[in-house]
Motif scaffolding. Structure first.
Motif, PDB file in Angstrom:
ATOM      1  N   LYS A  35       0.808  -1.220   0.000  1.00 32.07           N
ATOM      2  CA  LYS A  35       0.000   0.000   0.000  1.00 32.07           C
ATOM      3  C   LYS A  35       0.848   1.280   0.000  1.00 32.07           C
ATOM      4  O   LYS A  35       0.323   2.361  -0.094  1.00 32.07           O
ATOM      5  N   HIS A  36       2.179   1.158   0.105  1.00 28.53           N
ATOM      6  CA  HIS A  36       3.029   2.341   0.187  1.00 28.53           C
ATOM      7  C   HIS A  36       3.502   2.863  -1.164  1.00 28.53           C
ATOM      8  O   HIS A  36       4.210   3.852  -1.216  1.00 28.53           O
ATOM      9  N   THR A  37       3.168   2.177  -2.256  1.00 28.59           N
ATOM     10  CA  THR A  37       3.628   2.659  -3.556  1.00 28.59           C
ATOM     11  C   THR A  37       2.692   3.733  -4.092  1.00 28.59           C
ATOM     12  O   THR A  37       1.502   3.779  -3.771  1.00 28.59           O
ATOM     13  N   ARG A  38       3.271   4.614  -4.905  1.00 28.49           N
ATOM     14  CA  ARG A  38       2.530   5.727  -5.499  1.00 28.49           C
ATOM     15  C   ARG A  38       2.963   5.855  -6.950  1.00 28.49           C
ATOM     16  O   ARG A  38       4.044   5.397  -7.327  1.00 28.49           O
ATOM     17  N   ALA A  39       2.127   6.476  -7.769  1.00 26.51           N
ATOM     18  CA  ALA A  39       2.466   6.711  -9.175  1.00 26.51           C
ATOM     19  C   ALA A  39       2.488   8.215  -9.430  1.00 26.51           C
ATOM     20  O   ALA A  39       1.643   8.953  -8.918  1.00 26.51           O
ATOM     21  N   CYS A  40       3.453   8.659 -10.219  1.00 25.39           N
ATOM     22  CA  CYS A  40       3.544  10.068 -10.606  1.00 25.39           C
ATOM     23  C   CYS A  40       2.342  10.396 -11.498  1.00 25.39           C
ATOM     24  O   CYS A  40       2.014   9.639 -12.411  1.00 25.39           O
ATOM     25  N   PHE A  41       1.686  11.516 -11.220  1.00 28.61           N
ATOM     26  CA  PHE A  41       0.519  11.900 -12.026  1.00 28.61           C
ATOM     27  C   PHE A  41       0.874  12.113 -13.494  1.00 28.61           C
ATOM     28  O   PHE A  41       0.081  11.822 -14.367  1.00 28.61           O
ATOM     29  N   ARG A  42       2.060  12.648 -13.789  1.00 34.29           N
ATOM     30  CA  ARG A  42       2.398  12.959 -15.182  1.00 34.29           C
ATOM     31  C   ARG A  42       2.880  11.731 -15.949  1.00 34.29           C
ATOM     32  O   ARG A  42       2.360  11.402 -16.999  1.00 34.29           O
ATOM     33  N   CYS A  43       3.904  11.030 -15.437  1.00 34.45           N
ATOM     34  CA  CYS A  43       4.530   9.964 -16.224  1.00 34.45           C
ATOM     35  C   CYS A  43       4.131   8.555 -15.777  1.00 34.45           C
ATOM     36  O   CYS A  43       4.471   7.587 -16.448  1.00 34.45           O
ATOM     37  N   LYS A  44       3.456   8.432 -14.635  1.00 37.80           N
ATOM     38  CA  LYS A  44       2.989   7.153 -14.093  1.00 37.80           C
ATOM     39  C   LYS A  44       4.088   6.275 -13.502  1.00 37.80           C
ATOM     40  O   LYS A  44       3.870   5.096 -13.239  1.00 37.80           O
ATOM     41  N   LEU A  45       5.293   6.816 -13.281  1.00 34.13           N
ATOM     42  CA  LEU A  45       6.368   6.049 -12.649  1.00 34.13           C
ATOM     43  C   LEU A  45       5.910   5.628 -11.258  1.00 34.13           C
ATOM     44  O   LEU A  45       5.334   6.433 -10.528  1.00 34.13           O
ATOM     45  N   VAL A  46       6.130   4.355 -10.912  1.00 34.73           N
ATOM     46  CA  VAL A  46       5.723   3.826  -9.608  1.00 34.73           C
ATOM     47  C   VAL A  46       6.950   3.639  -8.724  1.00 34.73           C
ATOM     48  O   VAL A  46       7.923   2.994  -9.129  1.00 34.73           O
ATOM     49  N   LYS A  47       6.896   4.241  -7.543  1.00 34.02           N
ATOM     50  CA  LYS A  47       7.939   4.073  -6.525  1.00 34.02           C
ATOM     51  C   LYS A  47       7.237   4.184  -5.172  1.00 34.02           C
ATOM     52  O   LYS A  47       6.060   4.507  -5.101  1.00 34.02           O
ATOM     53  N   THR A  48       7.984   3.939  -4.101  1.00 33.99           N
ATOM     54  CA  THR A  48       7.390   4.138  -2.779  1.00 33.99           C
ATOM     55  C   THR A  48       7.368   5.634  -2.473  1.00 33.99           C
ATOM     56  O   THR A  48       8.099   6.420  -3.087  1.00 33.99           O
ATOM     57  N   TYR A  49       6.548   6.006  -1.506  1.00 34.19           N
ATOM     58  CA  TYR A  49       6.483   7.394  -1.058  1.00 34.19           C
ATOM     59  C   TYR A  49       7.888   7.884  -0.692  1.00 34.19           C
ATOM     60  O   TYR A  49       8.316   8.955  -1.099  1.00 34.19           O
ATOM     61  N   GLU A  50       8.609   7.049   0.076  1.00 29.51           N
ATOM     62  CA  GLU A  50       9.961   7.438   0.523  1.00 29.51           C
ATOM     63  C   GLU A  50      10.922   7.623  -0.647  1.00 29.51           C
ATOM     64  O   GLU A  50      11.762   8.521  -0.630  1.00 29.51           O
ATOM     65  N   GLN A  51      10.801   6.780  -1.683  1.00 28.35           N
ATOM     66  CA  GLN A  51      11.674   6.939  -2.853  1.00 28.35           C
ATOM     67  C   GLN A  51      11.403   8.256  -3.568  1.00 28.35           C
ATOM     68  O   GLN A  51      12.342   8.928  -3.993  1.00 28.35           O
ATOM     69  N   PHE A  52      10.126   8.618  -3.724  1.00 28.64           N
ATOM     70  CA  PHE A  52       9.818   9.928  -4.335  1.00 28.64           C
ATOM     71  C   PHE A  52      10.364  11.049  -3.458  1.00 28.64           C
ATOM     72  O   PHE A  52      10.898  12.038  -3.962  1.00 28.64           O
ATOM     73  N   PHE A  53      10.261  10.901  -2.142  1.00 21.77           N
ATOM     74  CA  PHE A  53      10.745  11.912  -1.200  1.00 21.77           C
ATOM     75  C   PHE A  53      12.271  12.050  -1.275  1.00 21.77           C
ATOM     76  O   PHE A  53      12.807  13.153  -1.285  1.00 21.77           O
ATOM     77  N   GLU A  54      12.972  10.913  -1.382  1.00 19.65           N
ATOM     78  CA  GLU A  54      14.438  10.920  -1.394  1.00 19.65           C
ATOM     79  C   GLU A  54      15.038  11.237  -2.760  1.00 19.65           C
ATOM     80  O   GLU A  54      16.074  11.890  -2.848  1.00 19.65           O
ATOM     81  N   GLU A  55      14.373  10.776  -3.848  1.00 22.28           N
ATOM     82  CA  GLU A  55      14.963  10.857  -5.185  1.00 22.28           C
ATOM     83  C   GLU A  55      14.153  11.702  -6.163  1.00 22.28           C
ATOM     84  O   GLU A  55      14.625  11.991  -7.255  1.00 22.28           O
TER      85      GLU A  55
END
Length: 132
Positions: A35-55
């Motif tokens: 349940k912790h994964t998210r997708a970017c609204f523009r490109c749909k890349l899927v990563k965890t919340y923490e990965q988007f926060f860190e990278e």
């Protein structure tokens, strides 16, 4: 003597070392598929919340999500369906069909099941205007 077409061993190594590997630019895959994964609204890349926060987003650096929890929440969504892993976007027919041909290798949502916030939509449109 040396046969025609024969290469010295070191020449092959040099050629192999300089070949570009599409995975060199790949986005890190999600560290977990829960349940912790998210997708970017523009490109749909899927990563965890923490990965988007860190990278941040590997395709959408202009969203400036690194170290900004509010931006991660605003620019990504946990509401998506399906995932496709793209290794070589330029030669993959699936990537072309999903309009991911110019994206970095990585895991992508097949569909976003959430309405994009108006502010994010406006940011994307402004970016697209600036490229024309």
């Amino acid at each position: 003597g040396i046969r025609a077409g024969h290469k010295e061993p070191h020449e092959s190594l040099i050629m192999a070392a300089t070949a570009t590997n599409p995975l060199d630019t790949a986005a890190q895959p999600p560290r977990e598929f829960t349940k912790h994964t998210r997708a970017c609204f523009r490109c749909k890349l899927v990563k965890t919340y923490e990965q988007f926060f860190e990278e941040g987003c590997d395709n959408c650096a202009f969203f400036q999500m690194i170290d900004d929890r509010d931006r991660v929440a605003e620019c990504t969504t946990p509401s998506y369906s399906g995932v496709v892993s793209v290794i070589d976007p330029k030669s993959s027919w699936t990537a072309k069909w999903l309009r991911l041909g110019k994206m970095v290798p990585g895991c992508y949502a097949l569909e976003i099941n959430d309405d994009m916030p108006e502010g994010i939509q406006a940011e994307i449109e402004e970016r697209m205007e600036g490229r024309r």
